[in-house]
Design an enzyme around this catalytic site. Structure first.
Site, short mmCIF file in Angstrom:
data_model
loop_
_atom_site.label_atom_id
_atom_site.label_comp_id
_atom_site.label_asym_id
_atom_site.label_seq_id
_atom_site.Cartn_x
_atom_site.Cartn_y
_atom_site.Cartn_z
N THR A 215 11.33 26.22 -18.87
CA THR A 215 12.16 26.81 -19.72
C THR A 215 12.31 28.10 -19.95
O THR A 215 13.46 28.87 -19.76
CB THR A 215 12.34 26.04 -21.13
OG1 THR A 215 12.75 24.44 -21.57
CG2 THR A 215 14.17 27.10 -21.94
N ALA A 216 11.26 28.47 -20.11
CA ALA A 216 10.70 29.82 -20.05
C ALA A 216 11.37 30.33 -18.61
O ALA A 216 12.24 31.56 -18.67
CB ALA A 216 9.44 30.48 -20.79
N LYS B 259 4.69 14.82 -23.13
CA LYS B 259 4.99 16.07 -23.77
C LYS B 259 5.58 16.99 -22.87
O LYS B 259 4.64 17.24 -21.50
CB LYS B 259 4.86 17.23 -25.11
CG LYS B 259 5.15 18.17 -25.01
CD LYS B 259 6.35 18.55 -25.89
CE LYS B 259 6.38 19.67 -26.52
NZ LYS B 259 5.72 21.18 -27.31
N VAL B 260 7.04 17.74 -21.89
CA VAL B 260 7.20 18.47 -20.99
C VAL B 260 7.90 19.38 -21.71
O VAL B 260 8.84 19.30 -22.14
CB VAL B 260 7.77 17.52 -19.83
CG1 VAL B 260 7.18 16.14 -19.61
CG2 VAL B 260 9.44 16.64 -20.98
N SER B 261 8.31 20.47 -20.56
CA SER B 261 9.85 21.27 -20.35
C SER B 261 11.40 20.58 -20.19
O SER B 261 10.75 20.27 -19.40
CB SER B 261 8.47 22.20 -19.80
OG SER B 261 10.47 23.27 -19.43
N HIS C 285 4.88 31.03 -26.48
CA HIS C 285 3.90 30.87 -27.55
C HIS C 285 3.30 32.04 -28.39
O HIS C 285 4.06 33.14 -28.70
CB HIS C 285 3.07 29.73 -27.44
CG HIS C 285 3.75 28.45 -26.42
ND1 HIS C 285 4.83 28.85 -27.38
CD2 HIS C 285 3.29 27.69 -25.86
CE1 HIS C 285 5.07 26.98 -26.47
NE2 HIS C 285 4.16 26.67 -25.59
#
Length: 283
Positions: free
Chosen positions: A110-111, A58-60, A154
């Protein structure tokens, strides 16, 4: 016996909800997996280094331009959505961020890309210093005046008022208003060396795991709570509700458009390398 696939994802409720059925051998015909829990900063680094320690990560989405030679983006299992973007928080309302110091959880997120794209549109003088600090330290740092603003993700969407903070801007809202597309956050990637047949199998397994979690959410609760640390169960449910949706089961046309749109805009700002024409192809 075949060695299990090595997979790393975060202990966040959306990931444990998505992968619960697979991790507990409830998906018929699915390969066994050896799970490692790691924050996304760590998995991003693993993917960037091209380490062969893991088969699935799981990655950005923000890290994809650096890793797509080694890893394929799977069309499911990740986090995209609407109304779930990162927030910029400040101690006082209406702060002008020109020349100010902003804390971010990562520059490979991404943020961060959404923040920089927002700032390019809204802070014409440009923000000042950007400092990277662990996610859990950002809100206290803003509250205590050690930074002028903080970029949070989050569950902070639901808890920032407890720190006496104000939401200056919603990065996702800005993204959706300017593009009409969902917000791309976290992606599932798998090593291309596994081969096309295995990659298709993994996508099918992940879709099954997602649907099984939707069909019987109570079954996933022990796994979610075990790894959600001290998160309030109601907050964990909100977290899942925001980040596990139709795009988790299948990126679809809008999902792929969102990912390519984000990375194309970021490349135009010099934030990431440009994507190749077929870089997002599944197989």
């Amino acid at each position: 016996m075949t060695e299990p696939l090595r997979i790393a994802y975060s202990p966040c409720p959306n990931d444990t909800f998505v992968f619960d059925a697979w991790a507990h051998d409830r998906v018929p015909g699915a390969p066994r997996i050896d799970v490692t829990f790691a924050d996304i900063d760590i998995t991003n680094g693993i993917a960037e280094r091209g380490s062969d320690d893991f088969d699935v990560l799981k990655v950005s989405y923000a890290v994809l331009p650096w890793v797509l030679d080694e890893y394929a983006l799977l069309p499911c299992g990740g986090a995209l959505g609407r109304g779930c973007g990162p927030l910029v928080l400040t101690k006082e309302p209406g702060v002008d961020l020109t020349g100010k110091t902003v804390a971010v959880p990562s520059e490979r997120s991404t943020a961060y890309l959404l923040f920089r794209l927002w700032a390019a549109d809204v802070v014409p003088g440009g923000v000042g210093k950007v400092v990277v600090m662990p996610f859990h330290e950002i809100m206290p740092a803003v509250r205590d005046g050690r930074v002028d603003a903080g970029l949070v993700i989050h569950e902070a969407r639901f808890t920032y008022q407890e720190y006496g903070l104000h939401s200056l801007a919603d990065m996702g809202e800005h993204w959706e208003n300017t593009t009409g597309l969902p917000i791309p956050l976290g992606a599932i990637v798998a090593r291309r060396s596994l081969g096309e047949e295995k990659l298709r199998q993994l996508a099918a397994v992940i879709r099954s795991s997602v649907r099984m979690a939707w069909d019987d959410p109570e079954l996933s609760r022990p796994y979610v709570r075990e790894h959600a640390q001290e998160m309030d169960p109601a907050v964990a449910d909100q977290h899942i509700g925001l980040y596990v949706n139709e795009f988790t089961a299948d990126l679809g046309e809008d999902g792929y458009a969102a990912v390519r749109g984000l990375l194309t805009r970021a490349a135009a700002e010099g934030l990431v390398p440009p994507l190749g024409r077929d870089a997002l192809s599944f197989v």
